[in-house]
Design a protein around this motif. Structure first.
Motif, PDB file in Angstrom:
ATOM      1  N   ASP A 228     -35.372 -51.574 -59.872  1.00 32.90           N
ATOM      2  CA  ASP A 228     -34.679 -51.616 -58.619  1.00 32.90           C
ATOM      3  C   ASP A 228     -33.884 -53.078 -58.757  1.00 32.90           C
ATOM      4  OD1 ASP A 228     -34.640 -50.274 -55.684  1.00 32.90           O
ATOM      5  OD2 ASP A 228     -34.100 -52.580 -55.739  1.00 32.90           O
TER       6      ASP A 228
ATOM      7  N   HIS B 248     -40.305 -53.880 -52.118  1.00 35.81           N
ATOM      8  CA  HIS B 248     -40.129 -55.202 -52.029  1.00 35.81           C
ATOM      9  C   HIS B 248     -40.568 -55.961 -50.923  1.00 35.81           C
ATOM     10  CE1 HIS B 248     -37.669 -54.203 -55.628  1.00 35.81           C
ATOM     11  NE2 HIS B 248     -36.725 -53.984 -54.752  1.00 35.81           N
TER      12      HIS B 248
ATOM     13  N   CYS C 143     -30.193 -47.923 -45.375  1.00 40.33           N
ATOM     14  CA  CYS C 143     -29.551 -49.017 -46.562  1.00 40.33           C
ATOM     15  C   CYS C 143     -28.837 -48.244 -47.555  1.00 40.33           C
ATOM     16  CB  CYS C 143     -30.700 -49.679 -47.130  1.00 40.33           C
ATOM     17  SG  CYS C 143     -30.243 -50.668 -48.480  1.00 40.33           S
TER      18      CYS C 143
ATOM     19  N   HIS D 234     -37.447 -44.871 -51.032  1.00 36.39           N
ATOM     20  CA  HIS D 234     -35.838 -44.487 -50.873  1.00 36.39           C
ATOM     21  C   HIS D 234     -35.513 -43.001 -50.136  1.00 36.39           C
ATOM     22  CE1 HIS D 234     -35.408 -47.713 -53.929  1.00 36.39           C
ATOM     23  NE2 HIS D 234     -34.033 -47.642 -53.637  1.00 36.39           N
TER      24      HIS D 234
END
Ligand code: SF4
Lengths: 473, 212
Positions: free
Chosen positions: A134, A115, A417, A64
């Motif tokens: 998450d 992911h 994102c 992140h």
């Protein structure tokens, strides 16, 4: 007795025990960690003097907060300008070192969005229970796994006990029959599903995606769909195991090998819903009716085909929905009746755990090849989901296509994102984004997100506004 | 974890459906490695007129006078009333931490998103699901009377104080028990160590590739 759904089978195989009130202990096979939701969990372990139950099931990578420009990345953690972000990444490194957890650190080529990394490494396999702090952990359900997001207290709980306390969800089948039209992608499919089911329609359900469209879909496409199950309110999204799944898993670094592989493949044959399984709720869509989708509002369910008009709240009968629409239009700076193709864009973002895999990049590159990004655009970013995706794309020359067309080619991470790093929207800027959430401020304070597929984002980058990718060129 | 038994407090009405966790606590505040200190940034984007940053003194920032949490009549609220699908979106536990740090330990809504709902119980927050009509009634109550307070009795499963009379609610018995006693889930689960170990042995035989 009716047969079992895929979810029933996965659940039963992981049930450790059940209390009288129905709450269950479920065993966890794979625990993925990143820097944002784990620090307080490790701290909790230390305070209580507890040790991880099984080290080998944990795999970590920072995503992140990591910067995505080459210059910043070359400096490692010291390249993270924001000190608070830097501390978070360092904390993950320290915690993994202290507890002996495998981590793909920032400079490791295998680093990436958690992911993307899990399936790519074969770390998430059919039949597993997979959790991560998450909500987009549902992605891994594409492997025929039971995968869902958890909160930080649960991260600590899994570390300490290898289990979660759970209640079983209900079964929902989302079946998309027939064939998709030319130029329609998995992202359009999942956006269209959310448009029908709504952002709360899947609450309390585990969704299985079935039907010919998913049978024909690639693993990467299935991941895109399962990724957004949470946007329909379901913690869990999954697709049955078939030959496509097995071919994808074979030969990956963490996948079983030799005799172990044969045993696993034999066991995976049962990972589908029985023909006579009963679902609590079934939603059916016709694949042929799905058009390229664009979200116009501030919730993923506020979605329409690209050739449509921004809707009019005055036509909405449900008052609470109408007031959400009014608020969304105001936030998005749009007027009812405006054509979606008239929305002018400031930025384009191709990336995120929804759409940053090699197929996504190939699809975007095919559209921009030989074109130039519109002059009116401030920025168009392409951010691969992992170091390995980046290397693969470069081996295929995709980066050159992007760069020649005027898009920026970045280092792997979550990037724009959610704007926890330096990549953000400015206030009131419109962005065509391949990510999964168009909430207010998600991509930057006051930023306006429109969710689309990689091909649609790429076409929008060239045109400067939305265009139907099927008629583009 | 703090036990939750009874709570009496001002009820603040947030009349929005689909309140997402990005809204409850925007991402820039997730960079903290602590569990506390999120209160000043609860609903940051709605509460202030500027863009908040971590490590900033929020008491000096321009507040949004139109946002309900800033209305003087709701100062010190302990109960939050909202609309359907509350807490949707990201799994961030920072959302309940922020509510708690601000002083809110009960949220009432017609429905909740699963992960958020679950996270509440791990942090001593009671999420109560009521029927739409009951929620409408409570919205009307908060509007009608300044300083409107509700009393939540978890043991008895009732909300008292509404002009329409007491409202019963139900919570699953395990969660209710843990909340009433402030019990730590991990401690409870570790009491099942023998079952977990025997499951592992059985599983290792069936699926050896899952054990390295
Ligand atoms: S890419 Fe976006 S949605 Fe996916 S894990 Fe990162 S921040 Fe979350």
């Amino acid at each position: 007795m009716a047969g079992k759904t895929l979810y029933d089978k996965l659940w039963d195989a992981h049930l450790v025990n059940q209390q009288d009130d129905g709450s269950c202990l479920i065993y966890i096979d794979r625990h993925l960690l990143h820097e944002v939701t784990s620090p307080q969990a490790f701290e909790g372990l230390r305070i209580a003097g507890r040790k991880p139950w099984r080290i080998d099931t944990n795999l970590a990578t920072p995503d992140h907060n990591v910067p995505t420009t080459l210059d910043e990345r070359a400096m490692g953690v010291n390249g993270i300008e924001d000190t608070v972000s830097k501390i978070q990444v360092i904390t993950l490194d320290d915690n993994c070192d202290e507890f002996g957890i495998t981590e793909f650190k920032m400079q490791d080529e295998r680093q990436g969005i958690v992911h993307v990394v899990g399936p790519e490494q074969g770390a998430t396999l059919p039949g597993m229970t997979v959790v991560c702090g998450d909500s987009h952990t549902a992605t891994h359900g594409a492997m025929g796994a039971l995968a869902h997001g958890i909160g930080t207290s649960e991260v600590e709980h899994v570390l300490a006990t290898q289990c979660l306390i759970q209640k079983k969800s209900q079964n929902m089948l989302v079946r998309v029959d027939g064939d998709l039209g030319e130029g329609i992608t998995s992202k359009d499919v999942v956006l269209a599903i959310i448009g029908v089911v709504g952002t709360a329609g899947g609450t309390g359900y585990a969704i299985e995606f079935g039907g010919k469209v998913f049978e024909d879909m690639s693993m990467e496409g299935r991941m895109t769909v399962c990724n957004m199950a949470i946007e329909a309110g379901a913690r869990v999204g999954m697709v049955a195991v078939d030959q496509t799944t097995i071919d994808y898993v074979e030969g990956r670094p963490f996948s079983p090998k030799g005799a172990s592989w044969d045993l696993a493949v034999a066991a995976w044959q049962d990972l589908h819903s029985d023909a006579d399984a009963e679902f609590d709720h079934v939603v059916v869509l016709d694949g042929a009716s799905i058009a390229p989708q664009v979200t116009w509002g501030t919730s993923p369910e506020m979605v329409l085909p690209v050739f449509d008009m921004v809707p009019d709240p005055a036509q909405e009968k449900d008052n609470s929905k109408a007031s959400s629409m009014v608020r969304a239009l105001e936030y998005m700076g749009l007027t009812a009746g405006q054509a979606i193709t008239d929305i002018q864009l400031d930025r384009v973002f191709i990336g995120s755990c929804t759409n940053s895999r090699i197929e996504d990049l190939r699809a975007a590159a095919a559209v921009v090849d030989g074109h130039q990004v519109a002059k009116t655009l401030k920025q168009a970013l392409v951010v691969p989901g992992s170091g390995l995706v980046k290397a693969q794309a470069e081996a295929e020359g995709l980066h050159t296509i992007f760069i020649n067309a005027g898009l920026e080619w970045r280092e792997p991470g979550c990037s724009m994102c959610l704007a926890m790093n330096a990549d953000k929207l400015g206030s009131s800027e419109h962005c065509a984004s391949t990510s999964n959430r168009n909430f207010e401020g998600r991509q930057g304070f006051g930023g306006r997100t429109h969710l689309v597929s990689p091909a649609m984002a790429a076409a929008a980058a060239i045109a400067g506004h939305f265009v139907d990718v099927r008629t583009f060129n | 974890m703090q036990a939750f038994t009874q709570l009496t407090g001002i009820t603040v009405p947030l009349d929005r459906a689909n309140v997402d966790t990005d809204m409850i606590i925007p991402k820039q505040f997730l960079k903290s490695i602590k569990r506390s200190g999120f209160g000043p940034n609860l609903f940051d984007q709605l509460r202030y007129l500027d863009e908040g940053q971590p490590d900033q003194d929020s008491s000096k920032r321009p507040i949004n006078p139109d946002f309900v949490l800033n209305f003087p009549r709701y100062k010190g609220a302990k109960i939050l009333l909202s609309r359907g699908n509350f807490g949707c979106g990201s799994s961030r536990e920072h959302a309940p931490w922020a509510l708690l740090d601000f002083g809110i330990s009960c949220v009432i809504a017609p429905s909740f998103a699963d992960i958020f709902y679950n996270n509440c119980f791990k942090n001593g927050i009671l999420p109560i699901t009521l029927l739409d009509e009951q929620v409408d009634q409570l919205f009307a109550d908060t509007q009608a009377k300044e300083g409107f307070e509700l009393t939540i009795d978890l043991d008895a499963g009732v909300i008292c104080g509404s002009s329409a009379g007491d409202i019963a609610f139900s919570i699953d018995s395990f969660r209710r028990h843990c909340l009433l006693h402030g019990l730590d889930d991990i401690g409870l689960t570790l009491e099942h160590t023998a079952s977990i170990k025997s499951y592992e042995q059985k599983r290792q035989k069936q699926a050896p590739w899952l054990f390295n």
